[in-house]
Design a protein around this motif. Structure first.
Motif, short mmCIF file in Angstrom:
data_model
loop_
_atom_site.label_atom_id
_atom_site.label_comp_id
_atom_site.label_asym_id
_atom_site.label_seq_id
_atom_site.Cartn_x
_atom_site.Cartn_y
_atom_site.Cartn_z
N MET A 1 0.86 -1.17 0.00
CA MET A 1 0.00 0.00 0.00
C MET A 1 0.90 1.22 0.00
SD MET A 1 -3.08 0.72 2.62
CE MET A 1 -3.86 2.29 2.68
N GLN A 2 0.81 2.01 -1.08
CA GLN A 2 1.68 3.15 -1.23
C GLN A 2 0.85 4.40 -1.54
OE1 GLN A 2 4.45 2.76 -4.45
NE2 GLN A 2 5.83 4.25 -3.57
N ARG A 3 1.14 5.49 -0.83
CA ARG A 3 0.40 6.74 -1.02
C ARG A 3 0.88 7.48 -2.26
NH1 ARG A 3 -1.98 11.11 3.07
NH2 ARG A 3 -2.84 12.45 1.48
N ILE A 4 -0.07 8.10 -2.95
CA ILE A 4 0.21 8.95 -4.10
C ILE A 4 -0.26 10.35 -3.72
CG2 ILE A 4 -0.37 9.45 -6.50
CD1 ILE A 4 -0.89 6.45 -6.84
N GLU A 5 0.61 11.33 -3.81
CA GLU A 5 0.25 12.71 -3.49
C GLU A 5 -0.44 13.34 -4.69
OE1 GLU A 5 0.48 14.06 -0.53
OE2 GLU A 5 1.56 12.35 0.30
N ASP A 6 -1.71 13.75 -4.51
CA ASP A 6 -2.41 14.43 -5.59
C ASP A 6 -3.13 15.69 -5.11
OD1 ASP A 6 -4.58 13.36 -4.24
OD2 ASP A 6 -5.57 12.64 -6.04
N GLY A 7 -2.96 16.04 -3.83
CA GLY A 7 -3.54 17.26 -3.30
C GLY A 7 -5.02 17.21 -3.03
N VAL A 8 -5.63 16.04 -3.16
CA VAL A 8 -7.06 15.91 -2.90
C VAL A 8 -7.21 15.03 -1.67
CG1 VAL A 8 -9.30 15.37 -3.97
CG2 VAL A 8 -7.41 16.10 -5.40
N SER A 9 -8.07 14.06 -1.70
CA SER A 9 -8.20 13.13 -0.58
C SER A 9 -7.16 12.02 -0.71
CB SER A 9 -9.62 12.55 -0.52
OG SER A 9 -9.95 11.94 -1.73
N PRO A 10 -6.91 11.28 0.38
CA PRO A 10 -5.85 10.26 0.36
C PRO A 10 -6.04 9.24 -0.77
CG PRO A 10 -6.65 10.62 2.59
CD PRO A 10 -7.57 11.36 1.68
N LEU A 11 -5.01 9.09 -1.58
CA LEU A 11 -5.01 8.18 -2.72
C LEU A 11 -3.84 7.22 -2.58
CD1 LEU A 11 -6.28 7.53 -5.51
CD2 LEU A 11 -4.65 9.14 -6.50
N TYR A 12 -4.12 5.92 -2.70
CA TYR A 12 -3.11 4.89 -2.53
C TYR A 12 -3.18 3.89 -3.67
CZ TYR A 12 -2.25 6.33 2.29
OH TYR A 12 -1.89 7.03 3.40
N THR A 13 -2.06 3.22 -3.93
CA THR A 13 -2.08 2.07 -4.82
C THR A 13 -2.08 0.83 -3.94
OG1 THR A 13 0.33 2.03 -5.00
CG2 THR A 13 -0.87 3.20 -6.71
N LEU A 14 -2.92 -0.11 -4.28
CA LEU A 14 -3.00 -1.38 -3.57
C LEU A 14 -2.85 -2.51 -4.57
CD1 LEU A 14 -4.62 0.60 -1.62
CD2 LEU A 14 -5.79 -1.44 -0.84
N THR A 15 -2.35 -3.63 -4.10
CA THR A 15 -2.30 -4.83 -4.92
C THR A 15 -3.67 -5.51 -4.84
OG1 THR A 15 -1.60 -6.25 -3.11
CG2 THR A 15 0.15 -5.18 -4.39
N GLY A 16 -3.90 -6.47 -5.70
CA GLY A 16 -5.16 -7.21 -5.66
C GLY A 16 -5.37 -7.89 -4.32
N GLU A 17 -4.30 -8.42 -3.74
CA GLU A 17 -4.38 -9.09 -2.44
C GLU A 17 -4.75 -8.09 -1.34
OE1 GLU A 17 -1.31 -11.19 0.63
OE2 GLU A 17 -1.11 -11.74 -1.48
N GLU A 18 -4.15 -6.90 -1.38
CA GLU A 18 -4.47 -5.87 -0.38
C GLU A 18 -5.92 -5.42 -0.53
OE1 GLU A 18 -0.11 -3.79 0.27
OE2 GLU A 18 -1.34 -3.16 -1.44
N LEU A 19 -6.39 -5.27 -1.77
CA LEU A 19 -7.77 -4.87 -2.00
C LEU A 19 -8.73 -5.94 -1.48
CD1 LEU A 19 -9.69 -2.74 -3.14
CD2 LEU A 19 -9.60 -3.98 -5.32
#
Length: 63
Positions: A1-19
């Motif tokens: 689970m890794q955060r992506i900074e986009d200046g809006v609400s918290p956005l993360y990338t997840l793997t299929g297993e994490e999802l």
């Protein structure tokens, strides 16, 4: 689970297993459903959360 900074609400990338673990937590009533999920690739999904606090709860739950 890794955060992506986009200046809006918290956005993360997840793997299929994490999802899958996130979905399990939502089904059990332990976590809130995310605002959105968007497939990024065959192995990563972009997930936007309501708040940073909710994202932290998810990080702990899926760890």
């Amino acid at each position: 689970m890794q955060r992506i900074e986009d200046g809006v609400s918290p956005l993360y990338t997840l793997t299929g297993e994490e999802l899958a673990r996130l979905s399990q937590g939502v089904a059990l009533g332990l976590l809130s459903a995310p605002l959105s999920t968007t497939p990024q690739s065959s192995t990563q999904i972009l997930v936007r959360f309501h708040s940073a606090a909710e994202a932290e709860r998810v990080k702990v739950y899926i760890a």
